[in-house]
Structures are given as C-alpha cells and as structure tokens.
Design a protein around this motif. Structure first.
Motif, PDB file in Angstrom:
ATOM      1  N   ILE A 108       0.826  -1.221   0.000  1.00  0.00           N
ATOM      2  CA  ILE A 108       0.000   0.000   0.000  1.00  0.00           C
ATOM      3  C   ILE A 108       0.852   1.259   0.000  1.00  0.00           C
ATOM      4  CG2 ILE A 108      -1.664   1.357   1.347  1.00  0.00           C
ATOM      5  CD1 ILE A 108      -2.841  -1.074  -0.165  1.00  0.00           C
ATOM      6  N   LYS A 109       1.884   1.289   0.802  1.00  0.00           N
ATOM      7  CA  LYS A 109       2.717   2.501   0.904  1.00  0.00           C
ATOM      8  C   LYS A 109       3.490   2.784  -0.378  1.00  0.00           C
ATOM      9  CE  LYS A 109       6.649   0.123   3.059  1.00  0.00           C
ATOM     10  NZ  LYS A 109       6.256  -1.254   2.910  1.00  0.00           N
ATOM     11  N   LEU A 110       3.543   1.811  -1.298  1.00  0.00           N
ATOM     12  CA  LEU A 110       4.328   1.952  -2.519  1.00  0.00           C
ATOM     13  C   LEU A 110       3.499   2.254  -3.756  1.00  0.00           C
ATOM     14  CD1 LEU A 110       6.651  -1.166  -2.018  1.00  0.00           C
ATOM     15  CD2 LEU A 110       7.066   1.196  -1.281  1.00  0.00           C
ATOM     16  N   VAL A 111       2.165   2.248  -3.627  1.00  0.00           N
ATOM     17  CA  VAL A 111       1.301   2.386  -4.814  1.00  0.00           C
ATOM     18  C   VAL A 111       0.442   3.641  -4.726  1.00  0.00           C
ATOM     19  CG1 VAL A 111       1.261  -0.109  -5.171  1.00  0.00           C
ATOM     20  CG2 VAL A 111      -0.578   0.966  -3.877  1.00  0.00           C
ATOM     21  N   ASP A 112      -0.026   4.079  -5.885  1.00  0.00           N
ATOM     22  CA  ASP A 112      -0.916   5.238  -5.938  1.00  0.00           C
ATOM     23  C   ASP A 112      -2.351   4.870  -5.599  1.00  0.00           C
ATOM     24  OD1 ASP A 112       1.143   6.963  -6.762  1.00  0.00           O
ATOM     25  OD2 ASP A 112       0.885   6.363  -8.848  1.00  0.00           O
ATOM     26  N   GLY A 113      -2.722   3.613  -5.809  1.00  0.00           N
ATOM     27  CA  GLY A 113      -4.084   3.189  -5.514  1.00  0.00           C
ATOM     28  C   GLY A 113      -4.268   1.716  -5.773  1.00  0.00           C
ATOM     29  N   VAL A 114      -5.439   1.212  -5.369  1.00  0.00           N
ATOM     30  CA  VAL A 114      -5.760  -0.201  -5.560  1.00  0.00           C
ATOM     31  C   VAL A 114      -7.083  -0.331  -6.302  1.00  0.00           C
ATOM     32  CG1 VAL A 114      -4.517  -0.953  -3.491  1.00  0.00           C
ATOM     33  CG2 VAL A 114      -6.928  -0.428  -3.335  1.00  0.00           C
ATOM     34  N   VAL A 115      -7.155  -1.375  -7.089  1.00  0.00           N
ATOM     35  CA  VAL A 115      -8.398  -1.764  -7.753  1.00  0.00           C
ATOM     36  C   VAL A 115      -8.767  -3.118  -7.168  1.00  0.00           C
ATOM     37  CG1 VAL A 115      -9.484  -2.404  -9.947  1.00  0.00           C
ATOM     38  CG2 VAL A 115      -7.838  -0.513  -9.864  1.00  0.00           C
ATOM     39  N   ILE A 116      -9.968  -3.229  -6.658  1.00  0.00           N
ATOM     40  CA  ILE A 116     -10.423  -4.467  -6.037  1.00  0.00           C
ATOM     41  C   ILE A 116     -11.095  -5.322  -7.105  1.00  0.00           C
ATOM     42  CG2 ILE A 116     -11.949  -5.475  -4.298  1.00  0.00           C
ATOM     43  CD1 ILE A 116     -11.601  -2.807  -2.719  1.00  0.00           C
ATOM     44  N   VAL A 117     -10.643  -6.556  -7.219  1.00  0.00           N
ATOM     45  CA  VAL A 117     -11.206  -7.490  -8.200  1.00  0.00           C
ATOM     46  C   VAL A 117     -12.128  -8.455  -7.465  1.00  0.00           C
ATOM     47  CG1 VAL A 117     -10.684  -9.262  -9.923  1.00  0.00           C
ATOM     48  CG2 VAL A 117      -9.133  -7.311  -9.621  1.00  0.00           C
ATOM     49  N   GLY A 144     -11.366   1.716  -7.504  1.00  0.00           N
ATOM     50  CA  GLY A 144     -12.585   1.142  -8.058  1.00  0.00           C
ATOM     51  C   GLY A 144     -12.584  -0.365  -7.976  1.00  0.00           C
ATOM     52  N   PHE A 145     -13.496  -0.958  -8.742  1.00  0.00           N
ATOM     53  CA  PHE A 145     -13.692  -2.403  -8.745  1.00  0.00           C
ATOM     54  C   PHE A 145     -13.670  -2.936 -10.170  1.00  0.00           C
ATOM     55  CE2 PHE A 145     -15.569  -0.947  -4.866  1.00  0.00           C
ATOM     56  CZ  PHE A 145     -15.376  -1.969  -3.961  1.00  0.00           C
ATOM     57  N   VAL A 146     -13.263  -4.180 -10.301  1.00  0.00           N
ATOM     58  CA  VAL A 146     -13.371  -4.920 -11.556  1.00  0.00           C
ATOM     59  C   VAL A 146     -14.123  -6.201 -11.229  1.00  0.00           C
ATOM     60  CG1 VAL A 146     -12.092  -6.244 -13.298  1.00  0.00           C
ATOM     61  CG2 VAL A 146     -11.245  -4.022 -12.554  1.00  0.00           C
ATOM     62  N   ILE A 147     -15.103  -6.520 -12.058  1.00  0.00           N
ATOM     63  CA  ILE A 147     -15.836  -7.775 -11.881  1.00  0.00           C
ATOM     64  C   ILE A 147     -15.270  -8.775 -12.869  1.00  0.00           C
ATOM     65  CG2 ILE A 147     -18.061  -8.931 -11.960  1.00  0.00           C
ATOM     66  CD1 ILE A 147     -19.358  -6.245 -11.275  1.00  0.00           C
ATOM     67  N   ASN A 148     -14.795  -9.889 -12.343  1.00  0.00           N
ATOM     68  CA  ASN A 148     -14.171 -10.942 -13.127  1.00  0.00           C
ATOM     69  C   ASN A 148     -15.103 -12.137 -13.242  1.00  0.00           C
ATOM     70  OD1 ASN A 148     -11.773 -11.180 -14.462  1.00  0.00           O
ATOM     71  ND2 ASN A 148     -10.545 -11.588 -12.641  1.00  0.00           N
ATOM     72  N   GLY A 149     -14.902 -12.959 -14.237  1.00  0.00           N
ATOM     73  CA  GLY A 149     -15.637 -14.208 -14.358  1.00  0.00           C
ATOM     74  C   GLY A 149     -17.099 -14.047 -14.693  1.00  0.00           C
ATOM     75  N   VAL A 150     -17.439 -12.993 -15.409  1.00  0.00           N
ATOM     76  CA  VAL A 150     -18.836 -12.755 -15.768  1.00  0.00           C
ATOM     77  C   VAL A 150     -19.240 -13.725 -16.865  1.00  0.00           C
ATOM     78  CG1 VAL A 150     -20.468 -11.072 -16.711  1.00  0.00           C
ATOM     79  CG2 VAL A 150     -18.704 -10.335 -15.107  1.00  0.00           C
ATOM     80  N   ALA A 151     -20.336 -14.440 -16.649  1.00  0.00           N
ATOM     81  CA  ALA A 151     -20.862 -15.369 -17.647  1.00  0.00           C
ATOM     82  C   ALA A 151     -21.876 -14.621 -18.503  1.00  0.00           C
ATOM     83  CB  ALA A 151     -21.517 -16.553 -16.956  1.00  0.00           C
ATOM     84  N   PHE A 152     -21.641 -14.573 -19.798  1.00  0.00           N
ATOM     85  CA  PHE A 152     -22.523 -13.818 -20.676  1.00  0.00           C
ATOM     86  C   PHE A 152     -23.712 -14.624 -21.175  1.00  0.00           C
ATOM     87  CE2 PHE A 152     -18.912 -11.024 -20.703  1.00  0.00           C
ATOM     88  CZ  PHE A 152     -19.526  -9.795 -20.663  1.00  0.00           C
TER      89      PHE A 152
END
Length: 169
Positions: A108-117, A144-152
């Motif tokens: 955390i101390k080394l990054v500008d931000g996190v994206v939660i998957v 922000g967030f990323v949604i993974n594994g979405v079934a179309f």
C-alpha cells in the motif's frame, strides 16, 4: 492491454508469489521473475518479458520462494519499483486476495491506488466489506472495482453490459 494500446509504457507484475498465473495468460516463462530479482538470483533486465502487445511488458512470479511475504514487503521491492518507475508510465501489480494473505497490504505505501477485483458468483458481500475495511485501515486509495468471471450466456438469459433480457422475448 488497453492502457498499452494508448501508447503508454505498461509493466504488469505478478506479485502473487504463491500461485501466480500471469505467465500462463500471456504464454510466457514463469521464471526468471520478480522473486528472482528480489532475492538477487537474476538481474532486472532478465526478468522483464515482452508480450505480443506493443508497450506491454510482464514480470512473472519467478521461482517459488519460501518467504513470499518478506520478499514483497522488503526494501528491495521498494527499490525495484523506484527503478521501474523511470521506465514505465504504468506499473500494475497483481496480488493474491487480501482476505487470504497480507501481501497486498504491505504494498500500500508503494502504490498510488488499488483496484479491487471481485469474481461473479464467488466473491461474497462479507468478503468485499472485509477487503474494503482492510484497505481503508491501511489508508489505501481505492480506485474502483473490476468484476471478473462474468458469464454472458446463462441458460435462456443473456447478459449484455448492464442489462438482462430474456431470449424468448
């Protein structure tokens, strides 16, 4: 890939030193990689691999390390990122789940931000709440967030973008 297509220089680092899989997505060798650089087993130039996409490089997990948390949290990781910042416009680190191991929190101390998957039909609401609480406690900037594994295609229903509709209509 999308960021690299804009012309920005992008490095993707597999910081999941236990079960890293980025090498398989890009069909690259898994070593040498980040664990080898951090442990002094190889030079940085040997661990960064080109992909078939312009401007996109990957540093895979490398050799399996007996001390992954210590490697990620150590001073050498900070030094490595400072060196890489001079060459890349974006450095994206893929880490193990925060609710499983604490590796991502040490970065955390080394990054500008996190994206939660989150993974559809797998990640629970309590998991998401716990993750957010841990990142907030660590004073992370959540981008922000990323949604993974979405079934179309799911039976007689299809998902497209934000809308659900029944195929029988």
């Amino acid at each position: 890939i999308t960021i690299a297509q804009t012309g920005a220089r992008v490095l993707l680092i597999d910081c999941d030193l236990r079960k890293g899989k980025l090498h398989s997505f890009f069909r690259l060798k898994h070593r040498p990689g980040v664990s080898d650089v951090l442990s002094g087993m190889t030079l940085l130039k040997n661990a960064v691999q080109k992909t078939k996409y312009n401007n996109l490089h990957v540093m895979t997990l490398g050799s399996l390390a007996p001390n992954p948390t210590e490697l990620i949290a150590g001073v050498k990781m900070e030094e490595l990122l400072k060196t890489l910042e001079m060459e890349y416009d974006y450095i994206i680190m893929d880490t193990p789940p925060v609710n499983v191991v604490s590796d991502s929190l040490s970065l955390i101390k080394l990054v500008d931000g996190v994206v939660i998957v989150v993974r559809e039909r797998s990640t629970t609401h309590p998991n998401i709440v716990s993750t957010i609480e841990q990142f907030r406690f660590a004073e992370a900037r959540i981008l922000g967030f990323v949604i993974n594994g979405v079934a179309f295609n799911q039976g007689n229903k299809s998902k497209t973008h934000y809308y659900y509709y029944n195929q029988s209509m």
